[in-house]
Design a protein around this motif. Structure first.
Motif, PDB file in Angstrom:
ATOM      1  N   PRO A  34       0.477  -1.436   0.133  1.00 31.82           N
ATOM      2  CA  PRO A  34       0.091  -0.395  -0.223  1.00 31.82           C
ATOM      3  C   PRO A  34       1.138   0.819   0.346  1.00 31.82           C
ATOM      4  O   PRO A  34       1.876   1.186   0.447  1.00 31.82           O
ATOM      5  CB  PRO A  34      -0.862  -0.047   1.485  1.00 31.82           C
ATOM      6  CG  PRO A  34       0.116  -1.137   2.400  1.00 31.82           C
ATOM      7  CD  PRO A  34       0.892  -1.544   1.581  1.00 31.82           C
ATOM      8  N   ARG A  35      -0.044   2.213  -0.363  1.00 28.80           N
ATOM      9  CA  ARG A  35       1.033   3.849  -0.420  1.00 28.80           C
ATOM     10  C   ARG A  35       1.006   4.280   1.899  1.00 28.80           C
ATOM     11  O   ARG A  35      -0.215   3.663   1.399  1.00 28.80           O
ATOM     12  CB  ARG A  35       0.406   4.786  -0.834  1.00 28.80           C
ATOM     13  CG  ARG A  35      -0.135   4.505  -2.182  1.00 28.80           C
ATOM     14  CD  ARG A  35       1.488   4.344  -3.080  1.00 28.80           C
ATOM     15  NE  ARG A  35       1.917   5.396  -3.111  1.00 28.80           N
ATOM     16  CZ  ARG A  35       2.182   6.629  -4.418  1.00 28.80           C
ATOM     17  NH1 ARG A  35       1.217   6.102  -5.611  1.00 28.80           N
ATOM     18  NH2 ARG A  35       2.698   7.499  -4.206  1.00 28.80           N
ATOM     19  N   THR A  36       2.530   4.319   1.484  1.00 22.88           N
ATOM     20  CA  THR A  36       2.400   4.956   2.836  1.00 22.88           C
ATOM     21  C   THR A  36       2.924   6.726   3.367  1.00 22.88           C
ATOM     22  O   THR A  36       2.551   7.051   3.751  1.00 22.88           O
ATOM     23  CB  THR A  36       3.517   4.554   3.388  1.00 22.88           C
ATOM     24  OG1 THR A  36       5.179   5.077   2.414  1.00 22.88           O
ATOM     25  CG2 THR A  36       3.877   2.862   3.187  1.00 22.88           C
ATOM     26  N   ASP A  37       2.662   6.960   2.536  1.00 24.95           N
ATOM     27  CA  ASP A  37       2.390   9.201   2.656  1.00 24.95           C
ATOM     28  C   ASP A  37       1.585   9.403   3.059  1.00 24.95           C
ATOM     29  O   ASP A  37       1.864  10.207   3.872  1.00 24.95           O
ATOM     30  CB  ASP A  37       2.130   9.690   0.730  1.00 24.95           C
ATOM     31  CG  ASP A  37       1.083   9.166  -0.046  1.00 24.95           C
ATOM     32  OD1 ASP A  37       0.424   8.146   0.231  1.00 24.95           O
ATOM     33  OD2 ASP A  37       0.392  10.039  -0.124  1.00 24.95           O
ATOM     34  N   LYS A  38       0.342   8.860   3.273  1.00 29.18           N
ATOM     35  CA  LYS A  38      -0.654  10.116   4.417  1.00 29.18           C
ATOM     36  C   LYS A  38      -0.292   8.956   5.491  1.00 29.18           C
ATOM     37  O   LYS A  38       0.028   9.781   6.965  1.00 29.18           O
ATOM     38  CB  LYS A  38      -2.299   9.394   4.683  1.00 29.18           C
ATOM     39  CG  LYS A  38      -3.049  10.358   5.158  1.00 29.18           C
ATOM     40  CD  LYS A  38      -4.776   9.055   4.588  1.00 29.18           C
ATOM     41  CE  LYS A  38      -5.506   9.709   5.652  1.00 29.18           C
ATOM     42  NZ  LYS A  38      -7.460   9.565   5.627  1.00 29.18           N
ATOM     43  N   LEU A  39      -0.001   8.041   6.003  1.00 28.61           N
ATOM     44  CA  LEU A  39       0.661   7.080   7.333  1.00 28.61           C
ATOM     45  C   LEU A  39       1.577   8.216   7.521  1.00 28.61           C
ATOM     46  O   LEU A  39       2.105   8.672   8.617  1.00 28.61           O
ATOM     47  CB  LEU A  39       1.145   6.181   7.206  1.00 28.61           C
ATOM     48  CG  LEU A  39       1.448   5.600   8.448  1.00 28.61           C
ATOM     49  CD1 LEU A  39       1.041   5.415   9.481  1.00 28.61           C
ATOM     50  CD2 LEU A  39       1.741   3.877   8.282  1.00 28.61           C
ATOM     51  N   VAL A  40       3.003   8.192   6.724  1.00 27.25           N
ATOM     52  CA  VAL A  40       4.068   9.195   7.270  1.00 27.25           C
ATOM     53  C   VAL A  40       3.761  10.463   7.360  1.00 27.25           C
ATOM     54  O   VAL A  40       4.448  11.072   8.169  1.00 27.25           O
ATOM     55  CB  VAL A  40       4.908   9.057   5.747  1.00 27.25           C
ATOM     56  CG1 VAL A  40       5.851  10.114   5.887  1.00 27.25           C
ATOM     57  CG2 VAL A  40       5.430   7.725   5.571  1.00 27.25           C
ATOM     58  N   GLY A  41       3.056  11.491   6.644  1.00 26.82           N
ATOM     59  CA  GLY A  41       1.883  12.586   6.968  1.00 26.82           C
ATOM     60  C   GLY A  41       1.556  12.350   8.169  1.00 26.82           C
ATOM     61  O   GLY A  41       1.629  12.834   9.418  1.00 26.82           O
ATOM     62  N   LEU A  42       1.154  11.687   8.615  1.00 22.93           N
ATOM     63  CA  LEU A  42       0.087  11.359  10.375  1.00 22.93           C
ATOM     64  C   LEU A  42       1.524  11.826  11.305  1.00 22.93           C
ATOM     65  O   LEU A  42       1.498  11.907  12.205  1.00 22.93           O
ATOM     66  CB  LEU A  42      -0.706  10.195  10.348  1.00 22.93           C
ATOM     67  CG  LEU A  42      -2.244  10.569   9.429  1.00 22.93           C
ATOM     68  CD1 LEU A  42      -2.297   8.556   9.715  1.00 22.93           C
ATOM     69  CD2 LEU A  42      -3.004  11.473   9.761  1.00 22.93           C
ATOM     70  N   LEU A  43       2.497  10.446  10.905  1.00 20.26           N
ATOM     71  CA  LEU A  43       3.684  10.081  11.618  1.00 20.26           C
ATOM     72  C   LEU A  43       4.326  11.569  11.997  1.00 20.26           C
ATOM     73  O   LEU A  43       4.470  11.836  13.301  1.00 20.26           O
ATOM     74  CB  LEU A  43       4.818   9.282  10.989  1.00 20.26           C
ATOM     75  CG  LEU A  43       3.661   7.828  11.339  1.00 20.26           C
ATOM     76  CD1 LEU A  43       4.876   6.980  10.790  1.00 20.26           C
ATOM     77  CD2 LEU A  43       3.398   7.096  12.857  1.00 20.26           C
ATOM     78  N   ARG A  44       4.402  12.424  11.268  1.00 15.20           N
ATOM     79  CA  ARG A  44       5.113  13.352  11.085  1.00 15.20           C
ATOM     80  C   ARG A  44       4.771  14.660  12.298  1.00 15.20           C
ATOM     81  O   ARG A  44       4.790  15.278  13.039  1.00 15.20           O
ATOM     82  CB  ARG A  44       5.761  14.474   9.965  1.00 15.20           C
ATOM     83  CG  ARG A  44       6.792  13.130   9.331  1.00 15.20           C
ATOM     84  CD  ARG A  44       7.068  14.432   8.223  1.00 15.20           C
ATOM     85  NE  ARG A  44       7.672  13.456   7.178  1.00 15.20           N
ATOM     86  CZ  ARG A  44       9.398  12.725   8.008  1.00 15.20           C
ATOM     87  NH1 ARG A  44      10.347  13.294   8.844  1.00 15.20           N
ATOM     88  NH2 ARG A  44      10.175  12.071   6.761  1.00 15.20           N
TER      89      ARG A  44
END
Length: 254
Positions: free
Chosen positions: A133-143
């Motif tokens: 899956p794409r992880t860009d949204k998760l990465v944004g949430l983590l930052r």
């Protein structure tokens, strides 16, 4: 630019309200890396020092959120105009303030380190769409979670962690729509990791409290000490990195 100036840029950057780092590193030989936040796009068109100062002043004046930044250290001559333009003669005038330091403007009066390890976030970023899956949204949430945790914002931190937990199941190769509880029950993990995941499952009720309890006559009692242990969150995300790496290898072999 002069090498001496380039060397101290990271320390200068941390005093600027809108180019603070999402992560930074410095190697033994002096090379450094500074990951700037997404709102750097607000400076589009600011192509001179005067334009940068004007834009920053405008953004600060519009801001309604108090954010804690690192205390100003003594940079000596590095901030003087003579140093910046190359005519510094080695003479430094030092101004010493005897004023008492002002208290931090956040709920707990303290700043914190990162909650989620930057190395894990970087690995998730690199695995974006790589056979899984794409992880860009998760990465944004983590930052955003790291930013709010560092600035001691308990409600935002709890809400963001709750959102992260809802987003991770597909990263463990479960179908979209799978609950976090199912991941905990069925994921093949070691005993230590299972215990960490169980702790995060127990956090779900607290996250629901922060996000869904309607306001009433009582004050909120949620504070930063109520956040789950960072080791549990990092263990969960590290397990997701391993699962995504396996998906990437499987996809490459096909």
């Amino acid at each position: 630019m002069r090498p001496e100036f380039i060397a101290v840029l990271p320390e200068l950057f941390q005093f600027e309200p809108y180019i603070r780092a999402d992560g930074s590193s410095t190697s033994p030989d002096g090379e450094w890396e500074w990951r700037i936040q997404r709102n750097i796009v607000d400076y589009k068109g600011a192509d001179s020092l005067e334009a940068y100062v004007a834009k920053t002043s405008e953004m600060v004046s519009k801001s309604t959120r108090s954010t804690v930044y690192p205390p100003r250290s003594s940079l000596g001559p590095f901030t003087s105009p003579d140093f910046l333009n190359g005519s510094f003669d080695g003479q430094v005038a030092v101004e010493v303030s005897t004023a008492a330091p002002q208290p931090a403007q956040n709920p707990s009066g303290e700043t914190r380190g990162m909650y989620v390890k930057e190395a894990i976030i970087t690995e998730l970023e690199d695995l974006d769409g790589a056979g899984g899956p794409r992880t860009d949204k998760l990465v944004g949430l983590l930052r955003e979670l790291n930013f709010n945790y560092a600035n001691s914002q308990p409600l935002a931190s709890n809400s963001l962690l709750r959102a992260v937990m809802d987003h991770v199941p597909p990263g463990f190769s479960f179908p979209i729509g799978t609950t976090f509880a199912t991941v905990v029950a069925q994921a093949k993990r070691g005993q230590s990791d299972k215990k960490y995941l169980k702790k995060l499952t127990d956090f779900r009720d607290q996250g629901d409290d922060v996000m869904h309890r309607q306001i009433d006559q009582r004050r909120s009692r949620i504070d930063m000490d109520d956040m789950p242990q960072a080791a549990a969150v990092n263990a969960m995300l590290d397990g997701m990195v391993v699962a995504l790496q396996k998906s990437k290898a499987t996809s490459a072999a096909q």
